[in-house]
Scaffold this motif. Structure first.
Motif, PDB file in Angstrom:
ATOM      1  N   VAL A   1       8.325  -6.151  17.185  1.00  0.00           N
ATOM      2  CA  VAL A   1       9.528  -5.857  17.944  1.00  0.00           C
ATOM      3  C   VAL A   1      10.284  -7.155  18.183  1.00  0.00           C
ATOM      4  O   VAL A   1       9.694  -8.240  18.227  1.00  0.00           O
ATOM      5  N   SER A   2      11.629  -7.044  18.343  1.00  0.00           N
ATOM      6  CA  SER A   2      12.476  -8.205  18.621  1.00  0.00           C
ATOM      7  C   SER A   2      13.335  -7.890  19.843  1.00  0.00           C
ATOM      8  O   SER A   2      14.471  -7.416  19.716  1.00  0.00           O
ATOM      9  N   PRO A   3      12.808  -8.142  21.044  1.00  0.00           N
ATOM     10  CA  PRO A   3      13.547  -7.789  22.259  1.00  0.00           C
ATOM     11  C   PRO A   3      14.818  -8.609  22.470  1.00  0.00           C
ATOM     12  O   PRO A   3      15.765  -8.132  23.079  1.00  0.00           O
ATOM     13  N   VAL A   4      14.835  -9.845  21.967  1.00  0.00           N
ATOM     14  CA  VAL A   4      16.027 -10.693  22.055  1.00  0.00           C
ATOM     15  C   VAL A   4      16.231 -11.384  20.715  1.00  0.00           C
ATOM     16  O   VAL A   4      15.323 -11.471  19.891  1.00  0.00           O
ATOM     17  N   LYS A   5      17.419 -11.923  20.512  1.00  0.00           N
ATOM     18  CA  LYS A   5      17.761 -12.597  19.266  1.00  0.00           C
ATOM     19  C   LYS A   5      16.818 -13.763  18.998  1.00  0.00           C
ATOM     20  O   LYS A   5      16.475 -14.523  19.907  1.00  0.00           O
ATOM     21  N   ASN A   6      16.377 -13.888  17.759  1.00  0.00           N
ATOM     22  CA  ASN A   6      15.523 -14.977  17.271  1.00  0.00           C
ATOM     23  C   ASN A   6      14.068 -14.891  17.734  1.00  0.00           C
ATOM     24  O   ASN A   6      13.256 -15.735  17.353  1.00  0.00           O
ATOM     25  N   PHE A   7      13.736 -13.907  18.548  1.00  0.00           N
ATOM     26  CA  PHE A   7      12.384 -13.799  19.081  1.00  0.00           C
ATOM     27  C   PHE A   7      11.696 -12.550  18.537  1.00  0.00           C
ATOM     28  O   PHE A   7      12.265 -11.458  18.568  1.00  0.00           O
ATOM     29  N   THR A   8      10.470 -12.717  18.039  1.00  0.00           N
ATOM     30  CA  THR A   8       9.711 -11.594  17.485  1.00  0.00           C
ATOM     31  C   THR A   8       8.325 -11.556  18.123  1.00  0.00           C
ATOM     32  O   THR A   8       7.657 -12.583  18.228  1.00  0.00           O
ATOM     33  N   LEU A   9       7.915 -10.368  18.517  1.00  0.00           N
ATOM     34  CA  LEU A   9       6.605 -10.154  19.112  1.00  0.00           C
ATOM     35  C   LEU A   9       5.845  -9.152  18.255  1.00  0.00           C
ATOM     36  O   LEU A   9       6.369  -8.086  17.921  1.00  0.00           O
ATOM     37  N   THR A  10       4.608  -9.488  17.882  1.00  0.00           N
ATOM     38  CA  THR A  10       3.803  -8.640  17.000  1.00  0.00           C
ATOM     39  C   THR A  10       2.431  -8.410  17.613  1.00  0.00           C
ATOM     40  O   THR A  10       1.815  -9.338  18.135  1.00  0.00           O
ATOM     41  N   ALA A  11       1.952  -7.165  17.531  1.00  0.00           N
ATOM     42  CA  ALA A  11       0.613  -6.830  18.011  1.00  0.00           C
ATOM     43  C   ALA A  11      -0.152  -6.127  16.899  1.00  0.00           C
ATOM     44  O   ALA A  11       0.426  -5.351  16.136  1.00  0.00           O
ATOM     45  N   GLN A  12      -1.462  -6.413  16.809  1.00  0.00           N
ATOM     46  CA  GLN A  12      -2.311  -5.818  15.776  1.00  0.00           C
ATOM     47  C   GLN A  12      -3.633  -5.348  16.363  1.00  0.00           C
ATOM     48  O   GLN A  12      -4.131  -5.932  17.335  1.00  0.00           O
ATOM     49  N   TYR A  13      -4.170  -4.312  15.746  1.00  0.00           N
ATOM     50  CA  TYR A  13      -5.495  -3.839  16.126  1.00  0.00           C
ATOM     51  C   TYR A  13      -6.162  -3.255  14.888  1.00  0.00           C
ATOM     52  O   TYR A  13      -5.511  -2.580  14.075  1.00  0.00           O
ATOM     53  N   SER A  14      -7.457  -3.525  14.733  1.00  0.00           N
ATOM     54  CA  SER A  14      -8.209  -2.955  13.614  1.00  0.00           C
ATOM     55  C   SER A  14      -9.581  -2.526  14.093  1.00  0.00           C
ATOM     56  O   SER A  14     -10.243  -3.237  14.841  1.00  0.00           O
ATOM     57  N   ASN A  15     -10.006  -1.352  13.662  1.00  0.00           N
ATOM     58  CA  ASN A  15     -11.321  -0.835  14.012  1.00  0.00           C
ATOM     59  C   ASN A  15     -12.167  -0.656  12.762  1.00  0.00           C
ATOM     60  O   ASN A  15     -12.997   0.238  12.699  1.00  0.00           O
ATOM     61  N   GLY A  16     -11.966  -1.487  11.754  1.00  0.00           N
ATOM     62  CA  GLY A  16     -12.726  -1.337  10.526  1.00  0.00           C
ATOM     63  C   GLY A  16     -13.077  -2.641   9.880  1.00  0.00           C
ATOM     64  O   GLY A  16     -12.973  -2.776   8.673  1.00  0.00           O
ATOM     65  N   ILE A  17     -13.469  -3.649  10.663  1.00  0.00           N
ATOM     66  CA  ILE A  17     -13.767  -4.958  10.111  1.00  0.00           C
ATOM     67  C   ILE A  17     -14.975  -4.903   9.188  1.00  0.00           C
ATOM     68  O   ILE A  17     -14.995  -5.513   8.121  1.00  0.00           O
ATOM     69  N   ASN A  18     -16.003  -4.161   9.593  1.00  0.00           N
ATOM     70  CA  ASN A  18     -17.215  -4.133   8.778  1.00  0.00           C
ATOM     71  C   ASN A  18     -17.330  -2.871   7.933  1.00  0.00           C
ATOM     72  O   ASN A  18     -17.696  -2.924   6.777  1.00  0.00           O
ATOM     73  N   ALA A  19     -17.012  -1.695   8.487  1.00  0.00           N
ATOM     74  CA  ALA A  19     -17.085  -0.451   7.707  1.00  0.00           C
ATOM     75  C   ALA A  19     -16.326   0.650   8.434  1.00  0.00           C
ATOM     76  O   ALA A  19     -16.578   0.901   9.611  1.00  0.00           O
ATOM     77  N   ASP A  20     -15.403   1.302   7.752  1.00  0.00           N
ATOM     78  CA  ASP A  20     -14.627   2.368   8.372  1.00  0.00           C
ATOM     79  C   ASP A  20     -15.488   3.565   8.740  1.00  0.00           C
ATOM     80  O   ASP A  20     -15.108   4.384   9.577  1.00  0.00           O
ATOM     81  N   SER A  21     -16.656   3.683   8.114  1.00  0.00           N
ATOM     82  CA  SER A  21     -17.511   4.840   8.361  1.00  0.00           C
ATOM     83  C   SER A  21     -18.258   4.749   9.691  1.00  0.00           C
ATOM     84  O   SER A  21     -18.786   5.749  10.186  1.00  0.00           O
ATOM     85  N   GLU A  22     -18.315   3.526  10.277  1.00  0.00           N
ATOM     86  CA  GLU A  22     -19.029   3.355  11.527  1.00  0.00           C
ATOM     87  C   GLU A  22     -18.261   3.992  12.691  1.00  0.00           C
ATOM     88  O   GLU A  22     -17.033   4.050  12.693  1.00  0.00           O
TER      89      GLU A  22
END
Length: 217
Positions: free
Chosen positions: A1-22
């Motif tokens: 997201v870019s709430p103001v000019k020139n500024f960007t905010l990013t968020a990430q999440y992952s639940n499959g670092i070792n195996a998606d089947s877990e």
């Protein structure tokens, strides 16, 4: 997201670092948050990530403490000269550096992979980088100097092993465009390790050179 000019905010999440089947409760989780402010002449950035361990791996147990990583960066343009600097602090890392150049606890004298796996804590690390690039002879030259200060805080330990160490790397790179899509490059760096890094001297202290051609399709 870019709430103001020139500024960007990013968020990430992952639940499959070792195996998606877990199941969620038995999987490793990744969380990341980054912020960047960029203008034509300078930029500032910050990244904070967390790896939450719930599954045993080669170098960690399922109850290992979370790995946390803070990375700060800045660069500024002065005419044709661009200067950049960065700082990284890591808590409870399972390795130092990364990729094929990663240093694991077993490489630095703290026992086998099986021994290290029982350690809830890992490495604490601070890394500083200063560098610059500038046009030269129709191409561009890049230079950087990196210092890394690390400490093994885990339980696994071999008598006589140094728990602390520092390593520095000096690098130069030159690129020359043959066309809009093709360039040739030359890279050279020298690295020197002290303290615990001397246990892996072949990888920690070395000279590396490379020459190549890159074409964008």
């Amino acid at each position: 997201v870019s709430p103001v000019k020139n500024f960007t905010l990013t968020a990430q999440y992952s639940n499959g670092i070792n195996a998606d089947s877990e199941k969620w409760s038995k999987n490793n989780h990744f969380y990341g948050l980054s912020a960047n402010y960029k203008t034509p002449t300078y930029s500032l950035g910050a990244i904070f990530t967390v790896i939450q361990y719930r599954a045993a791996g080669t170098y960690n147990g399922a109850d290992a403490k979370d790995t946390k990583n803070l990375f700060l960066t800045a660069n500024k343009l002065f005419g044709d000269l661009r200067l950049f600097a960065s700082y990284q602090h890591v808590w409870n890392s399972r390795n130092l550096s990364g990729g094929p150049n990663a240093f694991y606890a077993k490489d630095l004298g703290f026992g086998s992979a099986a021994d290290v796996k029982t350690s809830k804590k890992g490495f604490r690390s601070d890394t500083f980088v200063l560098g610059a690039n500038h046009p030269l002879g129709g191409g561009k030259i890049f230079g950087a100097f990196k210092w890394n200060f690390g400490k093994w805080e885990g339980d696994s330990y071999v008598d006589g092993a140094d728990r602390n160490g520092n390593r520095w790397v000096a690098s130069l790179k030159y690129t020359y465009p043959l066309s809009k899509r093709t360039l040739v490059y030359a890279i050279g760096n020298y690295a020197k390790g002290h303290g615990m890094f001397e246990k892996a001297e072949v990888k920690a202290t070395r000279i590396t050179t490379a020459f190549g051609l890159c074409h964008n399709f």
